[in-house]
Scaffold this motif. Structure first.
Motif, mmCIF file in Angstrom:
data_model
loop_
_atom_site.group_PDB
_atom_site.id
_atom_site.type_symbol
_atom_site.label_atom_id
_atom_site.label_comp_id
_atom_site.label_asym_id
_atom_site.label_seq_id
_atom_site.Cartn_x
_atom_site.Cartn_y
_atom_site.Cartn_z
ATOM 1 N N ALA A 191 0.740 -1.171 0.008
ATOM 2 C CA ALA A 191 -0.024 0.110 -0.090
ATOM 3 C C ALA A 191 0.907 1.268 0.003
ATOM 4 N N ILE A 192 1.891 1.089 0.826
ATOM 5 C CA ILE A 192 2.770 2.321 0.743
ATOM 6 C C ILE A 192 3.464 2.567 -0.773
ATOM 7 N N ILE A 193 3.881 1.388 -1.184
ATOM 8 C CA ILE A 193 4.423 1.569 -2.684
ATOM 9 C C ILE A 193 3.261 1.958 -3.650
ATOM 10 N N GLU A 194 2.052 1.648 -3.574
ATOM 11 C CA GLU A 194 1.130 1.800 -4.483
ATOM 12 C C GLU A 194 0.511 3.241 -4.255
ATOM 13 N N SER A 195 0.729 3.772 -3.135
ATOM 14 C CA SER A 195 0.164 5.118 -2.862
ATOM 15 C C SER A 195 1.195 6.346 -3.121
ATOM 16 N N THR A 196 2.556 6.043 -3.373
ATOM 17 C CA THR A 196 3.506 6.800 -3.640
ATOM 18 C C THR A 196 4.338 6.425 -4.971
ATOM 19 N N ILE A 197 5.123 5.226 -5.153
ATOM 20 C CA ILE A 197 5.682 5.074 -6.402
ATOM 21 C C ILE A 197 4.613 4.799 -7.662
#
Length: 203
Positions: A191-197
């Motif tokens: 979720a961190i990756i999807e919402s940032t990168i």
């Protein structure tokens, strides 16, 4: 009990369910790519719902934070719940894998037909977070399928020592607890990756 080493050992013990989960997901991708009329209607309903939610999140004061909260809660809750819904003979985890695979297959095929850049879609839109999210969902469903298999086996197993059967269920429920925690951790990272990168790459 909650170490990654224990989690890895648990995965090895359900490798048949893992392989079956991977097969179901791959079949879902194929079905989504083929896209029969009835299936297309179902998938379009799924995608329209996602578009509506996405539009609402983009209009929030902090879109990236809103996307993170929604993605993490949505995926982690589904990821854990699908394990225990597997108690219903493994039917729901199997359907979950087929539908999620079909959505990906349908999106990629539709994008190809529309002449969109598949490199951007796959490498930028799916791969950064999908490399963690998809295996986590497949693992969750594998435990759900194993749950269903254990229920069926208990129903048709000859009467034996109740203590032995109880120990087997205690061990498996410990496995589901460990799996639930690690699945939530993996989906948190995704979720961190999807919402940032991913969010930045596709913006």
């Amino acid at each position: 009990m909650l170490s990654f080493f224990t989690f890895a050992k648990d995965l090895k013990s359900i490798r048949k369910a893992l392989l079956f989960s991977l097969l179901l997901f791959a079949l879902g991708v194929v079905f989504g790519w083929i896209g029969t009329e009835g299936l297309e209607k179902l998938l379009m309903q799924q995608l329209e719902g996602l578009r509506t939610i996405s539009g609402t999140l983009k209009e929030s004061s902090n879109p990236q934070w809103s996307f993170f909260v929604f993605i993490f809660l949505n995926n982690s809750i589904k990821g854990v719940v699908i394990i225990f819904l597997g108690a219903l003979f493994g039917i729901l985890p199997a359907l979950f894998l087929l539908i999620n695979g079909a959505v990906i297959g349908y999106i990629v095929h539709l994008s190809a037909l529309q002449g969109q850049d598949l490199f951007t879609l796959i490498v930028k839109g799916l791969l950064p977070h999908g490399i963690i999210e998809i295996p986590a969902i497949i693992i969750a469903c594998a435990f759900g399928l194993q749950f269903g298999a254990n229920v069926v086996a208990s129903m048709f197993r000859r009467t034996g020592r109740s203590g032995t059967r109880g120990e087997e269920w205690t061990f498996f429920m410990r496995q589901t607890l460990t799996a639930s925690i690690w699945i939530v951790i993996l989906l948190f990272v995704a979720a961190i990756i999807e919402s940032t990168i991913t969010f930045s790459l596709l913006s």
